[in-house]
Design an enzyme around this catalytic site. Structure first.
Site: not given
Length: 561
Positions: A40, A266, A276
């Protein structure tokens, strides 16, 4: 926490995703493997993304397929061209290329809209007038089912009319949403009539103001995979609960292919935050100088710090791909960095905290050229000449006036070796009015040129140095971990910030070769660590960032806090 032994065992093995891909090819389920990396564009990529990049591009290369770079640009309020450009730059820097396969979810907005109408026409989607608060409140909990919206049974005609008017921009933000009609009693909350479209009057980086409604990530993601013919949609574990919704869309839409989603753990590192939101706040609140601050775990920050992409790829390879979340010791990452830089970085001498040394028996005004190797393990790297003279600088930490036992460096009456040069002996300590040591008066043995004594006598320390007359001034930035705790609290990250994460030294001295050489290549400052020329650096103002020390000292520092 993952141990080094575990990482080394994983390095040589395969992983479950590669096993799946190999089996799919062997069974004929797929003839060509197509993966994708779908960021994104609402921030900069970080070390966690590197794991996904290496996995997706790596699998495609290993199995003779291709990997797409696709921007999931469905939220124009948070997306910027700066992020689009930065992501492309970072993926290339990491060593991967998508060729002609660069895509955007916004490329598919028209088709996604048509598919949304298809769901409406088949009674599988409806326009909901509830407020976002009421929608959240009616979704239920993990133990209680949700409640049907009062607008759930609108007619197909009414839903189509409202949805088309939403697209035309008739309604304000938040007035209505389009929801899938699935099952408000499902045990999986993601299947409780998820939102497909929101009204959002915002300018998109690519489509401008052409759209007043934007698809949700869940709706756009799987369908974009299907449009591109993705065979293996590889996601991190937080999307595991979204897979039934991913499959529901594929099953209920006339998509051109049927991708399947696979999840892996992850990457998490000690002393590091990869949220983020937190990274954005670090930048916005001025705790760091920007997204490329060398203390940041962003790929831009790691690049500016001097971390070679090969070290990141090697680290990701060693961490491996698993189904269970875990935390990797940041020391393992630093070890991978040192391994690569030890093989590739040229050696130079730099004095970070200079102390002047006057060699009294060296002829005043004289000087000579000495030969120094560029890399001790690579004869092909050749040699360089360094200038020696009556006055030099040594590291202030290499002198103690009253040394304790086992301190073998300079002290009154002590003889040491200067790297590539001579044996010197400290004869006198010069102090200023405040009693601070400002210089040392030493003598040298001319017979020890090159660093060895003809009579075979030994010294217990070898010091790096630079010429006072021929060295160049430089600023050196010493970076440490940004957080004090191994597992920082993301909810109150500012409380865990390390006040000693950056130390700037402005009076350093380096070999003069750096002045005319503005090449950005890693270098080892002998006995100090690995350094990299910062983007602020010019020929007239040299600036270096410490990439990593020669050995792990952070564990000792952290243990003392």
């Amino acid at each position: 926490m993952i141990s080094s032994a575990t990482l080394l065992r994983r390095e040589a093995g395969r992983d479950f995703i590669r096993d799946i891909v190999a089996a799919d090819l062997a069974s004929g389920r797929h003839r060509t493997i197509v993966t994708r990396f779908p960021p994104e564009p609402n921030g900069y990529l970080h070390i966690g993304h590197a794991k996904s990049i290496c996995l997706n591009f790596g699998i495609a290369k290993e199995f003779g397929g291709r990997c797409h770079l696709r921007f999931d640009d469905t939220n124009p309020t948070k997306e910027e061209q700066e992020y689009l450009d930065a992501i492309e730059r970072d993926v290339r820097w990491l060593g991967f290329d998508w060729g002609k396969h660069l895509y955007h979810a916004s490329d598919y907005f028209e088709r996604l809209y048509e598919w949304a109408e298809d769901l409406i026409e088949h009674g599988k989607a409806y326009v909901d007038d509830q407020s976002p608060h009421d929608i959240r409140a009616s979704r239920g909990t993990l133990t209680e089912p949700g409640r049907n919206s009062p607008y759930r049974d609108r007619s197909v005609a009414e839903n189509l009319d409202l949805f088309r008017r939403m697209r035309a921009g008739e309604f304000p933000n938040g007035a209505r949403v389009l929801r899938a009609k699935i099952d408000m009693a499902s045990g999986n909350i993601n299947l409780r009539d998820p939102v497909l479209y929101r009204i959002l009057h915002a300018k998109h980086p690519r489509t401008g103001t052409a759209w007043s409604i934007y698809p949700s990530y869940d709706f756009a993601h799987g369908q974009s995979d299907a449009i591109e013919g993705i065979t293996h949609s590889i996601c991190t574990l937080e999307f595991e609960d979204h897979r039934p919704l991913y499959d529901w869309f594929i099953d209920n839409l006339p998509v051109p292919s049927r991708p399947h989603q696979y999840e892996f753990a992850r990457l998490n590192l000690t002393y590091t935050v990869l949220s983020k939101r937190v990274l954005t706040e670090l930048v916005r609140q001025g705790h760091v100088s920007g997204w490329d601050d060398p203390r940041m775990p962003t790929l831009a920050g790691l690049r500016r710090r001097g971390v070679p992409p090969a070290a990141i790829r090697e680290f990701v390879k060693r961490v491996g791909v698993a189904k269970a979340n875990s935390v990797v010791d940041v020391a393992m990452f630093e070890h991978a960095i040192r391994e690569v830089l030890n093989r590739t970085a040229m050696r130079r001498m730099a004095v970070l905290r200079p102390l002047r040394v006057i060699i009294e028996n060296y002829p005043d005004g004289a000087g000579e050229q000495l030969e120094a190797v560029n890399h001790p393990d690579d004869p092909a790297a050749g040699t360089r000449t360094i200038r020696f003279g009556r006055e030099i600088f040594v590291e202030r930490d290499d002198f103690m006036e009253n040394p304790p036992k086992k301190f073998y460096r300079l002290s009154p009456g002590r003889e040491v070796r200067l790297r590539y040069a001579y044996f010197i002996t400290c004869r006198e300590v010069v102090k200023d009015a405040a009693g601070e040591v400002v210089a040392l008066r030493c003598t040298y043995d001319p017979a020890t040129r090159g660093g060895n004594a003809p009579d075979g006598r030994k010294v217990q320390a070898t010091l790096h140095w630079v010429s006072a007359a021929n060295s160049a001034p430089a600023e050196v930035r010493l970076y440490n971990q940004l957080f004090l705790r191994a597992e920082p609290n993301a909810a109150d990250f500012a409380a865990d910030l390390n006040p000693q994460s950056l130390e700037v030294l402005t009076d350093c001295r380096v070999e003069p070769a750096f002045v005319g050489d503005n090449v950005h290549e890693p270098v080892q400052f002998e006995r100090q660590g690995y350094f990299y020329r910062d983007s602020d650096s010019t020929a007239g103002r040299l600036v270096f960032n410490r990439t990593v020390g020669l050995r792990d000292s952070w564990a000792k520092v952290a243990g003392a806090t």
